[in-house]
Design an enzyme around this catalytic site. Structure first.
Site, PDB file in Angstrom:
ATOM      1  CB  CYS D 222      -8.029  -4.981   5.288  1.00 24.28           C
ATOM      2  SG  CYS D 222      -9.168  -5.745   6.443  1.00 24.28           S
ATOM      3  NE  ARG D 316       6.340  -2.068  -7.745  1.00 22.46           N
ATOM      4  CZ  ARG D 316       6.753  -0.918  -7.234  1.00 22.46           C
ATOM      5  NH1 ARG D 316       6.646  -0.673  -5.937  1.00 22.46           N
ATOM      6  NH2 ARG D 316       7.313  -0.006  -8.011  1.00 22.46           N
TER       7      ARG D 316
END
Lengths: 387, 387, 387, 387
Positions: D222, D316
């Protein structure tokens, strides 16, 4: 002044933009309802963002484009644009020289004198392109070229020094610029800065400033704090100076915008400055990343060429999109550096602020985004280093 | 003592130089009007900066050059200069040995005894070169070589230990140095340190010190805090000790300079120490970077050679310019490590301080330059890692 | 409880060892006069340092050597030493496996049951080597093997869990260890831990503890805080638990040492814990770096082998010198990890503390050694990255 | 509101999860006695953990598996699952595209309209698999598809926006969702969020919410805080909103769970949120690391596809184990990201909390896990960089 550093030295805690965050209130609103309009020197703009008067940020083309997109750009009258008829090869050299020769090259390039006819030419180029001609000079430059600028048809005059004050002691050989007299005599609005305190803001307002630039030391390409030890974190500086604006408005009925200048990179930074009381912001590095920017992906401070005490450094910022993408979107980056207007409107919507004055009133919390172990862990994850 | 660490253990918060910044006041002044003159032990100097008594920083040549440039350098009488007739091959070895053998080599090199005739020779070399002969020793060395030093014609004597006090308990076999008696008996001014508290400063002043060195633990090449847990952040230490100077001056009329020593790298650091109350500073690593420095681009702590508990480490600082560039400019670096006098004058101008005493009164804010996420982002940009 | 996290949740600020520093007082003393002697369970030792009961830190040889050097080592009775007749090939596997298979390997190796005959054998090996036989077990292990240990001739019994309390709720099928009864029934002194609060310390003292281990979460090889969220910074924990020791001593006349356990790496860390009120410290990783250590340059936590919830990690610490160099010097490293006794004595000398009780009274300041921009700059210099 | 940022701007200090730690109390208990049961919208669950409504975290299979393991997963009705009949090739593209094209691809993929028949199909797939059908939509989506969802047989409806409020100003052309009316008309429980303040929580409870999601800005994927400047650190937000829950319960007798959402990675993070007053947590990235997760080792924010102002980034995270290992163990990692239930139970045991309401009462300390020099030293050791 409640913190004791040691016996006989007290201080207060000052807060930076990185140490605060904004808190939603009782209502939200659709971003399309957020009105970001502001006025500076009688000129109304949709976007409360000004591009810094820096060689790598604003040239004639940028000033014109920024005006058309609803913002504003300030041309530095003491930079390369007024020293060189054709600044392009100069910019090529600045942006291709090695890191170790950069300061020396800048000192050399700035040895070339400023040419009044180029000042006039640049202002006219901006005007004929349909732009708002906002220009800047140091107090010394203002004394020299003030009338040239006004006669050339400029719209706004920014007088900027690292720190400006109405009381300046100078050697007998030098007659310092009287800011009050200058503001009165200039036929166009004069914006003054930079300052960081309530008292100086009040002095500058009384001197007739049409806008106040706030910020010393926080910029990415600024090394004042390291070189001089001088600086006030931006959240505190903006809040203090905005308080002077409010008190002056109460007393006189004249509302003068406060412009936060220095160290702002993302939409969030801009939103936080306004929440601390700013009416607008001046930013450099976000615009240096525009395809149209003269800096070719580089950004550098304007105190760098000082022949005896260079301050400011050259930063590789890269080129990430068009000026329109950066200002109005659509964003192709998700890090808060594209669509600054959209970010401001969305933030205002999230916080329930319909206007800039309402945005200045939103709740703030102290919430330092320090590098904690947890965050390092997150970063490691983001870099694919998590197990 | 207002912070409770736990039941039965209270503490106060101490502040470091990195945690403060200086705030402009009501006026500014042209840097050329800033007067940085100070006096130590009756000797007036234009620049309130002293080079540390460290092997890699001050040799005869540096002491002479520093004097000529308006500053001061202190020669360590217990370093390699007085153990070896020709220190050059010794310096070559120190600066070319591998990191892992460094401590062992230093322990070996310092096994060579100090030679009183070399003490006399070095002092006379400085004097004949036209320099001010300021030298330093530990309390043990001071007891041994004090009179030799005075007779050799030295101008100032620095007695320095990690921590100095007027009350020193020692084994029966050792007669400790009585600092008051030493100051009284020495025909030249004696500067004492290091200390970090109001009370010890007052004790040392009463003992007759002509200057007080303030700072324990903060130096780049010092590992006292890691090894011993001892240290007081420099802003608080300087403010406390400066308060003792002021109180002592009020009472006796004798004004004794406070010298901040340790951990100062940039012009900004120097400005901040003076703003906390220091009259001058002692710095090592900035001078170790001079072309003329004996350290050949390296800098190391003077507690390193301790045969049982080495403290201090060797740092590669590089060579960045001439001593003159570092002290008086013109600067070719923009990071605050060149033209330290220019930085001090510019800072005083920015802050409106005409003299060192006025600079000691400027406003300070607590403004930690912590590594926030935003700053890491900026750094990433500077390194060209921004998207 | 003066900080409001949010409505309905208050907290107090707790301080870690990295956040404090020690302040010199009115006198100094020669390090040779510093007396570091302490007593635990009736056994007097010159050095107030205990090696942690960890597989990579203490085996029979280390326990013997530590005793001879004036310190103490604790053998873990639930580690590999009592599961395997010959631990050497096991240690080879632990220290050569890849990082990703480490946890699984540890879970597998610990599936091998503990053998009471090996407990007896190890204790007798330490005794016959001339060492003090200090051993440790969890509460469950203590209940099982307590009498075996006592009969085998052990000198001190450490009962350690992540968190220990006198009130332990357990399923009906399990009879929890009654700590008070255990202390009373054991013919040898019992040291209890770990705890972090005043109240639990008082409970454990009343239960008959001959020593209290203080510390939850701070260790380098401990991941309790990440996995469980549990932990109290060590300076606060030590100060609180030491206050309980003092109050208990006032009331009963029995003085029981407080041992800070976890996260201590340098001499400075040890000094700071004692200054917060500890009588001694328990350390792991500094000893794991000894040539004699079973860990072959690695260090790992003892909660790692948990079959369901492993906590603790394996760290490569390297081998830096002999156990004697680490404990008593001479130091060949300048970073505070060699000559821990010398560091303690020098720190006490610097601070003017002649005994451990005096060292517990020295002044402490809050002085966070945070990573500031300035320090990053220093580090860059140290790495030769400065311009 | 006790901290003065500047004249005219006050703020309070808010605390994040990284800044607190949990303190053991007077008793401990066997983890097997810790009861972690909670109830949301009338549905009782053993594990107070909900998987976030994100494309990379929850699909039909994950929702079913999470239900069977005692937890809960929420399917995003406005993500790819309802835009594409077969989401697998879409997920392949999202997780294989280069970093620079990611935002553009997401904007393109989300241009595909949502299909009501796919909403129905996904809900029925979850139900027929034996799962609890919890689904989420934005307020706009809730207005559009609310009845479709209810009729399709969903069990719980999450209405989520970055910030939700009961008062939403919208352009005349848009009729905003009346949350109170929506909660009343929906035949299934409606969970509302996100919010961060006491007042909004109370408003949402009065509107009929069956659960409150707390958290703005803290998530790993976020970027709201950077883009909008908006966010409240999670410990403070949870404590404030939990206080509203308590007051509402006092007044009405209706107990509504508070769910901490955003930025939680480890078992310790979950424990700390509950200790601040949460009843459960919603997490994304820990589940994105499951073998069964649709994200193929990647995790991305749900505001990323915004056509004008993308927020959120792709991370990732890697694949570290099965969903069962992550939720219920046995753990094969020692960093707190495996066996989250075990970590919660062990933490409750360590802290002596038998139930979630008891866990909400445990003592908290402010104990920032800042990156100090000591910790950098530890990290260097862990990386084998210690000397």
């Amino acid at each position: 002044m409640d913190i004791v550093i040691g016996r006989g030295k007290a201080a207060r805690r000052a807060y930076g933009i990185d140490e605060i965050a904004l808190v939603p209130g009782q209502r939200t609103l659709d971003p399309s309802l957020a009105d970001t309009t502001w006025t500076i020197g009688g000129i109304q703009r949709e976007i409360p963002i000004i591009a810094s008067a820096m060689d790598g940020v604003v040239d004639v083309r940028m000033a014109v484009e920024l005006s058309k997109l609803g913002a504003l750009g300030v041309l530095n009258l003491e930079g390369i644009q007024t020293r060189y008829e054709d600044p392009e090869p100069i910019l090529d050299r600045i942006t291709s020289v090695g890191k170790d020769e950069f300061v020396t090259l800048m000192q050399e390039l700035y040895a070339e004198p400023i040419k009044p006819e180029l000042i006039i030419q640049r202002i006219q180029e901006i005007k004929s392109g349909g732009g708002i001609a906002a220009v800047s000079a140091t107090p010394v430059g203002a004394a020299k070229y003030g009338m040239v600028v006004a006669e050339a048809g400029a719209d706004l005059f920014f007088v900027q020094a690292t720190v400006v004050s109405t009381t300046f002691l100078s050697p007998e050989s030098v007659i310092p610029l009287d800011l009050a007299q200058f503001c009165q005599e200039m036929p166009i609005p004069v914006i003054l800065g930079n300052c960081v305190t309530y008292d100086i803001t009040l002095d500058l307002l009384k001197a007739g400033a049409a806008g106040i630039l706030v910020g010393i030391g926080p910029g990415a390409a600024c090394t004042s704090r390291g070189v001089l030890g001088v600086g006030v974190p931006q959240a505190t500086a903006v809040a203090d100076c905005a308080a002077a604006r409010n008190d002056y408005y109460q007393e006189t009925g004249r509302y003068v915008p406060i412009i936060a200048d220095g160290g702002l990179i993302t939409g969030g930074d801009i939103c936080k400055c306004i929440a601390c009381g700013a009416d607008g912001v001046m930013i450099g590095s976000p615009f240096a990343r525009a395809k149209e920017a003269p800096g070719r992906g580089y950004h550098w401070g304007m105190a760098t060429p000082s022949p005896v005490l260079p301050r400011g450094t050259r930063i590789r910022v890269g080129t990430t999109g068009t000026l329109e993408q950066i200002l109005r979107g659509p964003a192709q980056l998700d890090d808060g550096t594209h669509n600054l207007l959209g970010a401001l409107k969305t933030s205002m919507g999230t916080l329930g602020a319909q206007t800039i004055p309402e945005m200045q009133q939103v709740e703030v919390v102290i919430a330092p985004s320090l590098l904690t172990e947890g965050k390092v862990y997150q970063k490691a994850q983001q870099l694919g280093m998590g197990k």
